[in-house]
Scaffold this active site. Sequence first.
Site, PDB file in Angstrom:
ATOM      1  N   LYS A  13       0.829  -1.211   0.000  1.00 47.28           N
ATOM      2  CA  LYS A  13       0.000   0.000   0.000  1.00 47.28           C
ATOM      3  C   LYS A  13       0.863   1.260   0.000  1.00 47.28           C
ATOM      4  O   LYS A  13       0.629   2.188  -0.745  1.00 47.28           O
ATOM      5  CB  LYS A  13      -0.901   0.055   1.253  1.00 47.28           C
ATOM      6  CG  LYS A  13      -1.867  -1.096   1.390  1.00 47.28           C
ATOM      7  CD  LYS A  13      -2.729  -0.968   2.651  1.00 47.28           C
ATOM      8  CE  LYS A  13      -1.933  -0.953   3.939  1.00 47.28           C
ATOM      9  NZ  LYS A  13      -1.228  -2.217   4.234  1.00 47.28           N
ATOM     10  N   ARG A  88      -9.009   1.416   8.853  1.00 51.41           N
ATOM     11  CA  ARG A  88      -8.626   0.043   9.147  1.00 51.41           C
ATOM     12  C   ARG A  88      -9.717  -0.696   9.897  1.00 51.41           C
ATOM     13  O   ARG A  88      -9.552  -1.872  10.223  1.00 51.41           O
ATOM     14  CB  ARG A  88      -7.378   0.064  10.024  1.00 51.41           C
ATOM     15  CG  ARG A  88      -6.117  -0.402   9.315  1.00 51.41           C
ATOM     16  CD  ARG A  88      -5.011  -0.357  10.337  1.00 51.41           C
ATOM     17  NE  ARG A  88      -3.840  -1.057   9.954  1.00 51.41           N
ATOM     18  CZ  ARG A  88      -2.790  -0.512   9.347  1.00 51.41           C
ATOM     19  NH1 ARG A  88      -2.819   0.745   8.979  1.00 51.41           N
ATOM     20  NH2 ARG A  88      -1.723  -1.243   9.112  1.00 51.41           N
ATOM     21  N   ARG A 127      11.574  -5.983   4.543  1.00 49.60           N
ATOM     22  CA  ARG A 127      11.267  -4.544   4.512  1.00 49.60           C
ATOM     23  C   ARG A 127      12.258  -3.794   5.388  1.00 49.60           C
ATOM     24  O   ARG A 127      12.601  -4.215   6.484  1.00 49.60           O
ATOM     25  CB  ARG A 127       9.842  -4.293   5.015  1.00 49.60           C
ATOM     26  CG  ARG A 127       9.557  -2.803   5.204  1.00 49.60           C
ATOM     27  CD  ARG A 127       8.102  -2.452   5.080  1.00 49.60           C
ATOM     28  NE  ARG A 127       7.297  -2.906   6.189  1.00 49.60           N
ATOM     29  CZ  ARG A 127       5.987  -2.668   6.286  1.00 49.60           C
ATOM     30  NH1 ARG A 127       5.361  -1.998   5.329  1.00 49.60           N
ATOM     31  NH2 ARG A 127       5.315  -3.115   7.320  1.00 49.60           N
ATOM     32  N   ARG A 160      11.649  -2.547  11.053  1.00 51.94           N
ATOM     33  CA  ARG A 160      10.732  -1.987  12.049  1.00 51.94           C
ATOM     34  C   ARG A 160      10.497  -2.995  13.161  1.00 51.94           C
ATOM     35  O   ARG A 160      10.416  -4.184  12.910  1.00 51.94           O
ATOM     36  CB  ARG A 160       9.392  -1.649  11.387  1.00 51.94           C
ATOM     37  CG  ARG A 160       9.328  -0.226  10.865  1.00 51.94           C
ATOM     38  CD  ARG A 160       8.177  -0.005   9.927  1.00 51.94           C
ATOM     39  NE  ARG A 160       6.898  -0.536  10.391  1.00 51.94           N
ATOM     40  CZ  ARG A 160       5.783  -0.474   9.678  1.00 51.94           C
ATOM     41  NH1 ARG A 160       5.797   0.083   8.471  1.00 51.94           N
ATOM     42  NH2 ARG A 160       4.661  -0.968  10.150  1.00 51.94           N
ATOM     43  N   ARG A 171      -0.387  -9.174  13.362  1.00 54.01           N
ATOM     44  CA  ARG A 171      -0.970  -8.107  12.538  1.00 54.01           C
ATOM     45  C   ARG A 171      -1.840  -8.673  11.430  1.00 54.01           C
ATOM     46  O   ARG A 171      -2.853  -8.089  11.060  1.00 54.01           O
ATOM     47  CB  ARG A 171       0.141  -7.223  11.965  1.00 54.01           C
ATOM     48  CG  ARG A 171       0.777  -6.363  13.048  1.00 54.01           C
ATOM     49  CD  ARG A 171       2.105  -5.814  12.627  1.00 54.01           C
ATOM     50  NE  ARG A 171       1.972  -4.895  11.520  1.00 54.01           N
ATOM     51  CZ  ARG A 171       2.975  -4.574  10.702  1.00 54.01           C
ATOM     52  NH1 ARG A 171       4.167  -5.105  10.892  1.00 54.01           N
ATOM     53  NH2 ARG A 171       2.786  -3.721   9.743  1.00 54.01           N
TER      54      ARG A 171
END
Length: 215
Positions: A13, A88, A127, A160, A171
């Site tokens: 996204k 969300r 990531r 992260r 998540r």
Amino acid sequence: MKIVMLGAPGAGKGTQAEMIAAKYGIPHISTGDIFRYNIKNGTDLGKEAKKYMDEGKLVPDELTVRLLLDRVAKDDCKDGYVLDGFPRTIPQAEVLTKELEKQDAKVDFAINVDVPDEDIVRRMGGRRACVNCGATYHVVYAAPKVEGVCDKCGSKLVLRDDDKPETVQKRLKVYHEQTQPLIEYYEKKGVLRTVDGTRDLHEVFADIAAILEQN
Ligand code: ADP
Ligand code: ADP
Ligand code: ZN
């Protein structure tokens, strides 16, 4: 043009929102980036949000909605924006719908970036995020020019805290329970468009650009 990006954490996204923002000259608004900016600066909002984020949970709607409404009320949002990571939950979406109705406006497109859970877990491990400007990279699929260094600002890139595998699983669960119902919400409003997010990021963007230029 008002655009909402839907999709699991790590679906791409943010990557796509950034490209949309650059091409169409509208701001890219990421609630996650706003929270991380507040955490970095030690604000009260940051302290509150961090408790939830570290656990892989959603920040409560009340706090998130307030922050988002403040942001979209800013001058640079007059001609539209691309929302990444908001809404969300169904209550968040309803607040956005109501707020836009007051201005005789609506979400024009909800772009669902579709990626299966197996691919998500692989992507998140690779990531890397800039500690300073929040720019996102991937060690294989979107590598920076110099390993570990942000192309945009020269700061350090890190994994992260919430991208560690255990938190990613949590998540994903939260995504399926609380966020996935938004697909149906926007489908009913006739603005949902789904793209196959498993392909190369430029191919995904070409599909999105074709959708946005449809009317
Ligand atoms: P990703 O891009 O991987 O989906 P984000 O940067 O969008 O992650 O969000 C990171 C975390 O910030 C989320 O796991 C959640 O805790 C919090 N967050 C971001 N946006 C929202 C939102 N709209 N509602 C509640 N929590 C949010
Ligand atoms: P989200 O905002 O949905 O959480 P990101 O845009 O941060 O997702 O992308 C998650 C990770 O996957 C990042 O490391 C990013 O560089 C990488 N990525 C994004 N799009 C693709 C793609 N189409 N193919 C492979 N990797 C991608
Ligand atoms: Zn940077």
